[in-house]
Design a protein around this motif. Sequence first.
Motif, PDB file in Angstrom:
ATOM      1  N   ALA A  80       0.843  -1.183   0.000  1.00  0.00           N
ATOM      2  CA  ALA A  80       0.000   0.000   0.000  1.00  0.00           C
ATOM      3  C   ALA A  80       0.882   1.239   0.000  1.00  0.00           C
ATOM      4  O   ALA A  80       1.918   1.277   0.678  1.00  0.00           O
ATOM      5  CB  ALA A  80      -0.910   0.015   1.227  1.00  0.00           C
ATOM      6  N   LEU A  81       0.476   2.233  -0.775  1.00  0.00           N
ATOM      7  CA  LEU A  81       1.153   3.529  -0.803  1.00  0.00           C
ATOM      8  C   LEU A  81       0.199   4.578  -0.230  1.00  0.00           C
ATOM      9  O   LEU A  81      -0.968   4.635  -0.628  1.00  0.00           O
ATOM     10  CB  LEU A  81       1.536   3.899  -2.240  1.00  0.00           C
ATOM     11  N   GLU A  82       0.686   5.399   0.698  1.00  0.00           N
ATOM     12  CA  GLU A  82      -0.157   6.375   1.379  1.00  0.00           C
ATOM     13  C   GLU A  82       0.463   7.770   1.270  1.00  0.00           C
ATOM     14  O   GLU A  82       1.658   7.937   1.521  1.00  0.00           O
ATOM     15  CB  GLU A  82      -0.312   6.022   2.862  1.00  0.00           C
ATOM     16  N   THR A  83      -0.364   8.752   0.919  1.00  0.00           N
ATOM     17  CA  THR A  83       0.091  10.140   0.957  1.00  0.00           C
ATOM     18  C   THR A  83      -0.886  10.968   1.777  1.00  0.00           C
ATOM     19  O   THR A  83      -2.060  10.617   1.921  1.00  0.00           O
ATOM     20  CB  THR A  83       0.213  10.739  -0.454  1.00  0.00           C
ATOM     21  N   TYR A  84      -0.375  12.079   2.299  1.00  0.00           N
ATOM     22  CA  TYR A  84      -1.157  12.962   3.167  1.00  0.00           C
ATOM     23  C   TYR A  84      -0.708  14.387   2.909  1.00  0.00           C
ATOM     24  O   TYR A  84       0.499  14.653   2.838  1.00  0.00           O
ATOM     25  CB  TYR A  84      -0.922  12.602   4.634  1.00  0.00           C
ATOM     26  N   CYS A  85      -1.666  15.292   2.775  1.00  0.00           N
ATOM     27  CA  CYS A  85      -1.312  16.697   2.577  1.00  0.00           C
ATOM     28  C   CYS A  85      -2.247  17.584   3.395  1.00  0.00           C
ATOM     29  O   CYS A  85      -3.468  17.596   3.163  1.00  0.00           O
ATOM     30  CB  CYS A  85      -1.415  17.074   1.101  1.00  0.00           C
ATOM     31  N   PRO A  86      -1.705  18.324   4.361  1.00  0.00           N
ATOM     32  CA  PRO A  86      -2.535  19.270   5.114  1.00  0.00           C
ATOM     33  C   PRO A  86      -2.933  20.448   4.232  1.00  0.00           C
ATOM     34  O   PRO A  86      -2.172  20.860   3.357  1.00  0.00           O
ATOM     35  CB  PRO A  86      -1.626  19.707   6.260  1.00  0.00           C
ATOM     36  N   ALA A  87      -4.130  20.964   4.428  1.00  0.00           N
ATOM     37  CA  ALA A  87      -4.633  22.086   3.642  1.00  0.00           C
ATOM     38  C   ALA A  87      -4.205  23.411   4.258  1.00  0.00           C
ATOM     39  O   ALA A  87      -3.911  23.505   5.453  1.00  0.00           O
ATOM     40  CB  ALA A  87      -6.154  22.018   3.535  1.00  0.00           C
ATOM     41  N   SER A  88      -4.221  24.441   3.434  1.00  0.00           N
ATOM     42  CA  SER A  88      -3.798  25.775   3.894  1.00  0.00           C
ATOM     43  C   SER A  88      -4.786  26.411   4.864  1.00  0.00           C
ATOM     44  O   SER A  88      -4.458  27.409   5.496  1.00  0.00           O
ATOM     45  CB  SER A  88      -3.591  26.692   2.687  1.00  0.00           C
ATOM     46  N   ASP A  89      -5.998  25.842   5.008  1.00  0.00           N
ATOM     47  CA  ASP A  89      -6.955  26.399   5.964  1.00  0.00           C
ATOM     48  C   ASP A  89      -6.632  26.023   7.402  1.00  0.00           C
ATOM     49  O   ASP A  89      -7.278  26.483   8.344  1.00  0.00           O
ATOM     50  CB  ASP A  89      -8.389  25.981   5.616  1.00  0.00           C
ATOM     51  N   GLY A  90      -5.635  25.140   7.594  1.00  0.00           N
ATOM     52  CA  GLY A  90      -5.190  24.786   8.935  1.00  0.00           C
ATOM     53  C   GLY A  90      -5.939  23.648   9.598  1.00  0.00           C
ATOM     54  O   GLY A  90      -5.521  23.175  10.661  1.00  0.00           O
ATOM     55  N   VAL A  91      -7.051  23.186   9.021  1.00  0.00           N
ATOM     56  CA  VAL A  91      -7.833  22.118   9.640  1.00  0.00           C
ATOM     57  C   VAL A  91      -8.069  20.936   8.693  1.00  0.00           C
ATOM     58  O   VAL A  91      -8.100  19.786   9.129  1.00  0.00           O
ATOM     59  CB  VAL A  91      -9.191  22.622  10.170  1.00  0.00           C
ATOM     60  N   SER A  92      -8.260  21.211   7.421  1.00  0.00           N
ATOM     61  CA  SER A  92      -8.547  20.138   6.464  1.00  0.00           C
ATOM     62  C   SER A  92      -7.258  19.420   6.059  1.00  0.00           C
ATOM     63  O   SER A  92      -6.149  19.931   6.277  1.00  0.00           O
ATOM     64  CB  SER A  92      -9.234  20.698   5.214  1.00  0.00           C
ATOM     65  N   ALA A  93      -7.415  18.248   5.447  1.00  0.00           N
ATOM     66  CA  ALA A  93      -6.264  17.500   4.938  1.00  0.00           C
ATOM     67  C   ALA A  93      -6.762  16.415   3.997  1.00  0.00           C
ATOM     68  O   ALA A  93      -7.891  15.934   4.125  1.00  0.00           O
ATOM     69  CB  ALA A  93      -5.460  16.873   6.070  1.00  0.00           C
ATOM     70  N   ALA A  94      -5.907  16.041   3.055  1.00  0.00           N
ATOM     71  CA  ALA A  94      -6.222  14.972   2.112  1.00  0.00           C
ATOM     72  C   ALA A  94      -5.371  13.752   2.429  1.00  0.00           C
ATOM     73  O   ALA A  94      -4.176  13.866   2.705  1.00  0.00           O
ATOM     74  CB  ALA A  94      -5.960  15.431   0.687  1.00  0.00           C
ATOM     75  N   ARG A  95      -5.995  12.608   2.381  1.00  0.00           N
ATOM     76  CA  ARG A  95      -5.311  11.341   2.627  1.00  0.00           C
ATOM     77  C   ARG A  95      -5.733  10.355   1.533  1.00  0.00           C
ATOM     78  O   ARG A  95      -6.925  10.120   1.333  1.00  0.00           O
ATOM     79  CB  ARG A  95      -5.724  10.800   3.990  1.00  0.00           C
TER      80      ARG A  95
END
Length: 428
Positions: A384-399
């Motif tokens: 499995a490959l996993e990536t994560y990126c926090p959003a510039s709004d300080g609360v959201s994030a993509a996984r």
Amino acid sequence: MTLTQNPPPLVPALDFANRTIPAPGHMSVDYEARVDFDRLREYRLGRALAALEASGCGAFLLFDFYNIRYTTQTWIGGALGDKMSRYALLTRDAKPYLWDFGSAAKHHKLYAPWLEQERCRAGMLGLRGAISPEVGLMKEAVATIKGLLVDAGVADEPIGVDIVEPAFLFEMQAQGLRVVDIQQSMLDARSIKSADEIMLLSQAAAMVDGVYQEIVDVLRPGVRENEIVALANKRLYEMGSDQVEAVNAVSGERCNPHPHNFTDRIIRPGDQAFFDIIHSFNGYRTCYYRTFSVGWATTPQRDAYARAREWMDAAIDKVADGVGTDEVARLWPRATELGFASEMDAFGLQFGHGLGLGLHERPIISRLNSLTNPVEIRTGMVFALETYCPASDGVSAARIEEEVVVTERGAEVLTRFPAQQLFVANEY
């Protein structure tokens, strides 16, 4: 660079070189070639015996639940999996000994004909210390094991152990056995999957594909994270899962930083939410994240998702036989780029890990370990490959997480629920 043992070739009747990896129905049928469990058992035991032969040990004593299943082809349920009372002895004669709960051992004699009946034995070591070592159960067990090693002519050779309670280790040493660590050998053996294992992993992923469709149908304001977890558990068990190990449900302000759990939080309009579904079918696991926005998506949410997807696609494109895990890890951002002080702090966010009977098998791909100790990626690996990126709004994030099989033509993705673009559930 660490090298795994050369795997046997895939079975010709199920050679995936020129077609998509299938996810057939779960029943055995006479009109299709599906999973051949006799062939699966033979492959796994063969790999374990090859690891034993290469290790220089006289025998392997196995407590790791997944190693026991790999070598004895037995399973009695998750409730007893972490109690350290099941164990198996693998010797060079290819006929494992298995010690199990008494009634389970009797069941194996009736329904597991690939095991010799006299080698299926009742066993009890203490349930992780609930029965004190002073009672003598461990002492008796070690004496029995030593006797079997003497009979096999290997008592003077090193005895490989994967995981062990300290009291049991001390008793082995007290009775003159020389113990060495062979968890690395067993993980190497398990790292190259057969065609049957790959098909089971594909079937497990297909089950989660369907669960995600049901999740997006109900993912609207007012539903709670724990309700999504309940839905996923119900549907997976209905479809035939043998264990739902975990379902992460993370939404709203809980997305950043990633807490790796779920709560009773009520999902609200405009929230970003991501889920990880970890279950097994016939022992073979999934680890399968998807991210959604609820009702609508903001620009910061879309931007974060696009970056996480770019990192994912770059990693998938890089995966191929002979590539080092360091080459994949270098495609992902440094910890400091994500707001963390060190790679240890950010471990598991940009991440790859083998999948099989265990959730975290070989290879582990991360900037924490892969840059200095790379492993060569080989055809037949599944991870499995996993990536994560926090959003510039300080609360959201993509996984995002994709499961891939390494084939002769590169990486084939097993996880099919749409993830190329941010999915907005129940859009207004």
